[in-house]
Design an enzyme around this catalytic site. Structure first.
Site, PDB file in Angstrom:
ATOM      1  N   SER A 108       2.273   3.895   7.182  1.00 24.92           N
ATOM      2  CA  SER A 108       0.612   4.089   6.989  1.00 24.92           C
ATOM      3  C   SER A 108       0.201   4.204   6.487  1.00 24.92           C
ATOM      4  CB  SER A 108       0.147   4.078   8.520  1.00 24.92           C
ATOM      5  OG  SER A 108       0.239   2.635   9.393  1.00 24.92           O
TER       6      SER A 108
ATOM      7  N   SER B  31       3.732  -1.189   6.974  1.00 25.35           N
ATOM      8  CA  SER B  31       2.597  -0.617   6.414  1.00 25.35           C
ATOM      9  C   SER B  31       0.708   0.026   6.993  1.00 25.35           C
ATOM     10  CB  SER B  31       2.261  -0.648   5.424  1.00 25.35           C
ATOM     11  OG  SER B  31       1.575   0.645   4.300  1.00 25.35           O
TER      12      SER B  31
ATOM     13  N   ASP C 129      -3.047  -0.168   6.138  1.00 29.51           N
ATOM     14  CA  ASP C 129      -3.319   0.299   5.386  1.00 29.51           C
ATOM     15  C   ASP C 129      -4.815   0.194   5.164  1.00 29.51           C
ATOM     16  OD1 ASP C 129      -1.130   0.238   3.210  1.00 29.51           O
ATOM     17  OD2 ASP C 129      -0.776  -1.105   4.542  1.00 29.51           O
TER      18      ASP C 129
END
Length: 351
Positions: free
Chosen positions: A233, A271, A273
């Protein structure tokens, strides 16, 4: 501890000049505090961004949030997106500590409003997170109210970067990640405005790492315990004293992904974001009886410099989070190496 940053090694990112500190605290009134938990079992902590010395619940700021890839467990973004205002400090921590940190922010604001005789019946605390479970025994939820209060109490214009606060246990491109910050000066009509970025970095595949356009990840991935997937992240907090509406801030936040791309991120499936941004150029009092707010906002045709500023500052902030970080050994004995020795080996090619 190494707390140097990418510019200390002669590497200049982009073309716009940095602010005096080259951090998010180049925006007047913004301060940052950490509380780091560093024990054999716990490599974690909390980082708090205070957008204003004033009571932000009483004097809200124009704000926006943008979710590029929603693999995250943040709190408070829904109201920021809907109302376009920020009424809370922004806290960053680990994934399983979001609820406890959220509760601590509520307690902080309840206490402050009581002391200042401000009526509070609803409050929207904002908390971002990255998963530090590779190095930290995350299920213990080590970050408590006293750690959040400590970060708030010690917040200042000068703060450490690297493996501190919420960045103590994070990993970036297979190296040690952490907290990084950078800023840019935006000259408009003879006046200098500022835009600053603070990141909590915890993403990236090692082979993708780029430093100022140089493929450092490809050169080093065989030497370290490389990250084979782009997951983790990154939370990016953007502050500016440029007069921007929440809609304009949203446009700025969407350009953060270009800065991430320049470091090598491919925004992988795993991830998260997340971008959160605010402007300190005006305040929106919550108890005003006026029917209208009179605010100044930037002419849309002048937005390009703000876009360039956030792209450059994001790229540099990510690199700072890694360069400033030392090697950290996690609770299972896993070591995540600081980037610096590998950076120094290729300096002549990167500059």
């Amino acid at each position: 501890m190494n707390r140097k940053r990418i510019r200390d090694y002669g590497i200049t990112i982009g073309s716009l000049p940095p602010g005096k500190r080259n951090t998010i605290t180049d925006i007047p009134g913004v301060t940052v505090g950490h509380c780091t938990i560093d024990t054999p079992r716990h490599k974690t902590g909390v980082t708090v961004i205070l957008p204003s010395p004033e009571n932000i619940f009483q004097n809200k700021l124009p704000a926006s949030a943008y979710v590029l890839n929603g693999f995250g467990k943040t709190a408070g973004l829904l109201q920021v997106q809907e109302l376009g205002t920020l009424e809370s400090p922004i806290a960053l921590t680990n994934t399983l500590n979001v609820g406890l940190v959220q509760d601590a922010l509520v307690e902080y604001m309840v206490n402050r409003c009581k002391k200042e005789e401000v009526q509070l019946k609803s409050f929207n605390p904002v908390v971002g997170e990255c998963n530090d479970s590779s190095l930290n025994d995350i299920c213990d939820r080590a970050v408590k109210q006293e750690h959040v209060f400590s970060a708030i109490k010690t917040a200042s214009e000068d703060f450490d970067q690297g493996d501190v606060g919420a960045g103590k246990g994070t990993i970036c491109f297979g190296f040690k990640g952490g907290i990084g910050s950078a800023s840019r000066v935006i000259p408009i009509d003879g006046q200098d405005y500022h835009l600053g970025v603070l990141v909590q970095s915890n993403f990236g595949r090692t082979g993708d790492l780029m430093v100022n356009g140089f493929p450092l990840g490809q050169k080093t991935e065989k030497e370290i315990e490389a990250a084979r997937e782009d997951k983790g992240s990154i939370v990016s907090v953007i502050a500016t004293d440029l007069p921007l509406s929440s809609r304009q801030l949203h446009r700025v936040l969407k350009r953060v992904c270009i800065g991430l791309g320049r470091t090598g991120s491919h925004i992988g499936n795993g991830s998260g974001d997340i971008m959160i941004g605010f402007s300190t150029a005006c305040t929106l009092p919550f108890d005003s009886e006026e029917s209208f707010h009179n605010v100044k906002i930037l002419n849309e045709s002048k937005m390009d410099l703000a876009f360039r500023a956030v792209i450059e500052a994001e790229e540099e902030a990510v690199l700072n989070s890694m360069v400033a970080a030392d090697t950290v050994i996690g609770y299972k004995g896993e070591a995540r190496l600081g980037l610096l020795p590998y950076l120094e080996r290729y300096l002549d090619l990167i500059k």
